[in-house]
Design a protein around this motif. Structure first.
Motif, PDB file in Angstrom:
ATOM      1  N   ILE A  46      32.814   3.693  36.869  1.00  0.00           N
ATOM      2  CA  ILE A  46      33.546   3.824  35.611  1.00  0.00           C
ATOM      3  C   ILE A  46      35.058   3.841  35.824  1.00  0.00           C
ATOM      4  O   ILE A  46      35.825   3.755  34.861  1.00  0.00           O
ATOM      5  CB  ILE A  46      33.118   5.104  34.851  1.00  0.00           C
ATOM      6  CG1 ILE A  46      33.403   6.361  35.673  1.00  0.00           C
ATOM      7  CG2 ILE A  46      31.656   5.012  34.453  1.00  0.00           C
ATOM      8  CD1 ILE A  46      33.134   7.650  34.914  1.00  0.00           C
ATOM      9  N   ALA A  84      20.747   2.603  43.933  1.00  0.00           N
ATOM     10  CA  ALA A  84      20.517   2.607  42.480  1.00  0.00           C
ATOM     11  C   ALA A  84      19.569   1.491  42.074  1.00  0.00           C
ATOM     12  O   ALA A  84      18.719   1.660  41.178  1.00  0.00           O
ATOM     13  CB  ALA A  84      21.856   2.453  41.750  1.00  0.00           C
ATOM     14  N   LYS A 121      34.224  -1.555  34.421  1.00  0.00           N
ATOM     15  CA  LYS A 121      33.100  -0.638  34.636  1.00  0.00           C
ATOM     16  C   LYS A 121      31.868  -1.374  35.172  1.00  0.00           C
ATOM     17  O   LYS A 121      31.946  -2.025  36.201  1.00  0.00           O
ATOM     18  CB  LYS A 121      32.801   0.124  33.345  1.00  0.00           C
ATOM     19  CG  LYS A 121      33.985   0.986  32.882  1.00  0.00           C
ATOM     20  CD  LYS A 121      33.684   1.723  31.619  1.00  0.00           C
ATOM     21  CE  LYS A 121      34.774   2.702  31.251  1.00  0.00           C
ATOM     22  NZ  LYS A 121      36.127   2.091  31.138  1.00  0.00           N
ATOM     23  N   PHE A 122      30.712  -1.280  34.474  1.00  0.00           N
ATOM     24  CA  PHE A 122      29.477  -1.898  34.967  1.00  0.00           C
ATOM     25  C   PHE A 122      29.510  -3.428  34.880  1.00  0.00           C
ATOM     26  O   PHE A 122      28.672  -4.097  35.494  1.00  0.00           O
ATOM     27  CB  PHE A 122      28.263  -1.366  34.189  1.00  0.00           C
ATOM     28  CG  PHE A 122      27.828  -0.005  34.629  1.00  0.00           C
ATOM     29  CD1 PHE A 122      26.942   0.158  35.687  1.00  0.00           C
ATOM     30  CD2 PHE A 122      28.306   1.132  33.992  1.00  0.00           C
ATOM     31  CE1 PHE A 122      26.539   1.413  36.096  1.00  0.00           C
ATOM     32  CE2 PHE A 122      27.915   2.396  34.390  1.00  0.00           C
ATOM     33  CZ  PHE A 122      27.031   2.545  35.449  1.00  0.00           C
ATOM     34  N   ALA A 176      22.909   3.162  34.030  1.00  0.00           N
ATOM     35  CA  ALA A 176      23.845   4.269  34.238  1.00  0.00           C
ATOM     36  C   ALA A 176      23.142   5.464  34.883  1.00  0.00           C
ATOM     37  O   ALA A 176      23.705   6.121  35.775  1.00  0.00           O
ATOM     38  CB  ALA A 176      24.472   4.676  32.902  1.00  0.00           C
ATOM     39  N   GLU A 177      21.903   5.742  34.469  1.00  0.00           N
ATOM     40  CA  GLU A 177      21.159   6.869  35.033  1.00  0.00           C
ATOM     41  C   GLU A 177      20.880   6.647  36.517  1.00  0.00           C
ATOM     42  O   GLU A 177      21.013   7.566  37.332  1.00  0.00           O
ATOM     43  CB  GLU A 177      19.855   7.059  34.268  1.00  0.00           C
ATOM     44  CG  GLU A 177      19.006   8.232  34.743  1.00  0.00           C
ATOM     45  CD  GLU A 177      19.713   9.565  34.588  1.00  0.00           C
ATOM     46  OE1 GLU A 177      19.410  10.493  35.363  1.00  0.00           O
ATOM     47  OE2 GLU A 177      20.578   9.689  33.681  1.00  0.00           O
ATOM     48  N   ALA A 188      22.671   4.830  38.516  1.00  0.00           N
ATOM     49  CA  ALA A 188      23.960   4.951  39.195  1.00  0.00           C
ATOM     50  C   ALA A 188      24.331   6.411  39.402  1.00  0.00           C
ATOM     51  O   ALA A 188      24.922   6.779  40.436  1.00  0.00           O
ATOM     52  CB  ALA A 188      25.043   4.231  38.396  1.00  0.00           C
ATOM     53  N   LYS A 189      24.002   7.255  38.435  1.00  0.00           N
ATOM     54  CA  LYS A 189      24.292   8.682  38.574  1.00  0.00           C
ATOM     55  C   LYS A 189      23.454   9.295  39.697  1.00  0.00           C
ATOM     56  O   LYS A 189      23.944  10.105  40.489  1.00  0.00           O
ATOM     57  CB  LYS A 189      24.025   9.404  37.260  1.00  0.00           C
ATOM     58  CG  LYS A 189      25.027   9.062  36.153  1.00  0.00           C
ATOM     59  CD  LYS A 189      24.664   9.745  34.845  1.00  0.00           C
ATOM     60  CE  LYS A 189      25.666   9.385  33.742  1.00  0.00           C
ATOM     61  NZ  LYS A 189      25.309   9.991  32.435  1.00  0.00           N
ATOM     62  N   GLN A 207      24.869   8.556  42.986  1.00  0.00           N
ATOM     63  CA  GLN A 207      26.231   9.080  43.149  1.00  0.00           C
ATOM     64  C   GLN A 207      27.293   7.977  43.223  1.00  0.00           C
ATOM     65  O   GLN A 207      28.313   8.122  43.899  1.00  0.00           O
ATOM     66  CB  GLN A 207      26.310   9.955  44.412  1.00  0.00           C
ATOM     67  CG  GLN A 207      25.353  11.139  44.411  1.00  0.00           C
ATOM     68  CD  GLN A 207      25.602  12.084  43.237  1.00  0.00           C
ATOM     69  OE1 GLN A 207      26.733  12.464  42.970  1.00  0.00           O
ATOM     70  NE2 GLN A 207      24.525  12.453  42.533  1.00  0.00           N
ATOM     71  N   TYR A 221      28.131   6.405  40.102  1.00  0.00           N
ATOM     72  CA  TYR A 221      28.538   6.263  38.695  1.00  0.00           C
ATOM     73  C   TYR A 221      30.044   6.507  38.525  1.00  0.00           C
ATOM     74  O   TYR A 221      30.734   5.733  37.857  1.00  0.00           O
ATOM     75  CB  TYR A 221      27.739   7.232  37.831  1.00  0.00           C
ATOM     76  CG  TYR A 221      28.111   7.189  36.363  1.00  0.00           C
ATOM     77  CD1 TYR A 221      27.582   6.224  35.512  1.00  0.00           C
ATOM     78  CD2 TYR A 221      29.002   8.119  35.829  1.00  0.00           C
ATOM     79  CE1 TYR A 221      27.924   6.183  34.174  1.00  0.00           C
ATOM     80  CE2 TYR A 221      29.354   8.081  34.489  1.00  0.00           C
ATOM     81  CZ  TYR A 221      28.810   7.112  33.664  1.00  0.00           C
ATOM     82  OH  TYR A 221      29.158   7.062  32.335  1.00  0.00           O
ATOM     83  N   ASN A 222      30.553   7.572  39.140  1.00  0.00           N
ATOM     84  CA  ASN A 222      31.969   7.900  38.966  1.00  0.00           C
ATOM     85  C   ASN A 222      32.882   6.812  39.531  1.00  0.00           C
ATOM     86  O   ASN A 222      33.975   6.563  39.003  1.00  0.00           O
ATOM     87  CB  ASN A 222      32.281   9.239  39.629  1.00  0.00           C
ATOM     88  CG  ASN A 222      31.629  10.403  38.897  1.00  0.00           C
ATOM     89  OD1 ASN A 222      31.359  10.312  37.701  1.00  0.00           O
ATOM     90  ND2 ASN A 222      31.370  11.483  39.608  1.00  0.00           N
TER      91      ASN A 222
END
Length: 583
Positions: free
Chosen positions: A458, A486, A463-464, A445-446, A448-449, A452, A454-455
């Protein structure tokens, strides 16, 4: 040995298991050879008019018991030998895939996917058939023919036996005549299958392009042509096999004709009894199937040998990019890169792709590479990561020649996002965590954030855990690119390379990604290849590639003052006339 047979080495390794299988088949064959003796007894009783109900029942019981015995031992031997052949199949296919894993990416630039799939499936299956049906039928035929001929000669009539088996050596000559033709046509069949598989694979991978350009009819005609070529190649092989098998059966039929004619004469003059004549022809009938099977075995052996040669040629192909013998497994790559007088040409090309490159990238700093199409940017990345071998003594990591660093260590130390954002047909999480190291869902998740994406993830129902289609086709181009970023950012690498990996994202998203990368990679060396000035203007060092050379170098501000190629690129992009410059 380059021509060593897979089956031969397999037989040597599992010789005791094959010996046990041979014993089981031998028992089955010996039991089969008891049936003619019972039929001889039956015929003699009929001839002497001494057949009783008791004798008939006894003979029926004996033959029934022997039938069950034959079925049990033959099935057991078959299962045992077939199981060993599956072990060989697994071993050969594993060796082939392991070898392909070791081969550099440049190897696959010269290979068609369909041909590789044909080798991994069809050629391996033919090798398995040699170890399965080939060995099984050979053992059974050898035992039946040997014991039956000896029994016929000793217990019935040696001269009749010699006369009947006289045509059988013709099979040896027949095998010699058809051997090369079967090998040649078998090879053509495998090539046709590989070509057809490549056509289907390319069509499936490029279906969107085919649809966009309304090329369905063209692709149908292309498939029809390749499919017809495959049919013709198979027809030619079937014709050869049919001729071989038909002549083989004719030779066996000639032996049977000699047995009936001359055996009948011996019965009429009293040399042998009616029961011996019946037993003799029963023995001969037991030989027909093994002799016919020998034709099939020889056919299988020829096709298997052709496959053996093809697979051996693959396995004996040494990877051009591999560890040197003196490479030590210890050591790490910390991130300092030094290039000294690097000139490079691609294999089988006379054109120099890189010319006299001198460059130093301190540990923890950032380097940006820009230039026109074909200027050598991606080539420089390829030799830095040793996708291709650079000349020795030209590229150094932390003062060590690149050849002194194990490939595993080098690849582990470099996180790269290539131009082609390839995603596997698994979940998003597995694509991001595509690394030997274990990563938690929080790590995924980190990453992916930071990229950019991640949003977007989800928002998916799973989701993932959302499964991706072939090559990640269910995602947009920008999403695929950010998932690839990522996947690189999650690695604990000391060097990060981004080869034009922000081309599919908008300016605002690009700025966020660059900011996140800057925060994460404050101690890592970063190399960014891009055609966007906005992506690289904050780099510690910028080089401009032109015709394989470094035409300009400096910072963003210093290069703007030079009023050279970099300045012209900047002005075009600033005034909205973006010039797409990428490899």
């Amino acid at each position: 040995m380059k021509s060593e047979s897979f089956v031969k080495s397999h037989l040597i390794r599992y010789k005791w298991q094959y010996l046990f299988g041979t014993i089981l088949l031998s028992i089955s064959s010996l039991l089969q050879l008891q049936i003619p003796k019972f039929l001889e007894t039956f015929a003699d009783h009929v001839e002497a008019s001494t057949l009783t109900q008791t004798i008939l029942i006894q003979l029926a019981i004996y033959i029934t018991l022997i039938g069950f015995g034959i079925a049990f031992f033959r099935s057991s031997g078959r299962i045992f030998i077939f199981r060993l052949s599956r072990i060989l199949e697994k071993k050969v296919r594993r060796s082939l895939f392991t070898h392909w894993v070791k081969m550099p990416s440049q190897y696959y630039n010269k290979q068609r996917i369909g041909d590789l799939m044909s080798h991994a499936i069809n050629d391996v299956n033919l090798i398995r058939d040699v170890a399965m049906r080939g060995i099984f039928l050979t053992i059974e035929a050898f035992i039946l023919i040997t014991v039956a001929v000896i029994t016929m000669a000793i217990t019935i009539n040696v001269w009749l036996t010699l006369l009947v088996i006289l045509p059988l050596p013709g099979l040896t000559y027949l095998t010699y005549k058809f051997r090369l033709q079967i090998q040649e046509r078998s090879t053509k069949v495998q090539e046709a299958i590989g070509h057809l598989t490549s056509t289907v694979q390319e069509f499936c991978s490029g279906i969107r392009v085919v649809k966009s350009y309304s090329q369905e009819n063209h692709e149908r005609q292309r498939f029809k042509r390749d499919n017809q070529h495959n049919v013709k190649a198979n027809q030619q092989l079937i014709l050869t096999n049919s001729m071989f098998n038909s002549i083989s059966i004719g030779i066996v039929g000639l032996s049977y004709l000699l047995s009936i004619f001359f055996g009948g004469l011996l019965v009429m003059n009293g040399t042998i009894s009616l029961g011996e004549f019946v037993a003799f022809n029963t023995y001969l009938s037991l030989l027909i199937a093994p002799v016919e099977n020998l034709g099939k075995v020889i056919n299988t052996l020829q096709r298997g040998w052709a496959s053996n040669i093809r697979l051996r040629n693959i396995l004996n192909t040494e990877p051009e990019v591999k560890d040197e013998s003196m490479v030590q497994e210890d050591g790490e790559v910390h991130g300092e890169i030094h290039i000294e007088n690097l000139s490079f040409s691609y294999p089988e090309s006379n054109e120099v792709a890189l010319k006299n490159i001198h460059l130093t990238v301190p540990r923890g700093s950032s380097l940006a590479i820009v230039g026109r199409v074909g200027s050598g940017k991606t080539t420089l990345i390829n030799v830095l990561t040793r996708m291709y071998n650079p000349p020795k003594g030209t590229i150094f990591y932390d003062g060590r020649d690149i050849y002194e660093i194990p490939l595993k260590t080098l690849r582990k130390s470099v996180g790269i996002v290539p131009q082609e954002n390839f995603l596997f047909s698994s979940t998003i999480a597995k694509n991001i965590a595509f690394d030997p190291e274990h990563y938690s869902r929080e790590d995924v998740a980190e990453a992916a954030k930071l990229s950019q994406v991640y949003n977007n993830i989800i928002e998916f129902p799973k989701k993932f855990d959302t499964p991706l289609g072939e090559r990640g086709i269910s995602l947009s181009g920008g999403q695929r690119q950010r998932v690839s970023i990522a996947r690189s950012l999650i690695k604990e690498a000391s060097i990060f390379i981004f080869d034009d990996s922000l081309s599919a994202v908008d300016g605002e998203t690009e700025e966020k990604i660059l900011q996140g990368m800057k925060e994460k990679m404050n101690e890592q060396t970063t190399i960014i290849v891009s055609h966007r000035i906005s992506s690289i203007k904050h780099a510690d060092q910028i080089i401009v590639m032109e015709e394989g050379r470094i035409a300009e170098r400096g910072t963003h501000e210093s290069l703007l003052k030079e009023k050279g190629l970099y300045r012209r690129m900047y002005e075009k992009q600033t005034f909205g006339h973006e010039n797409i410059i990428g490899d």
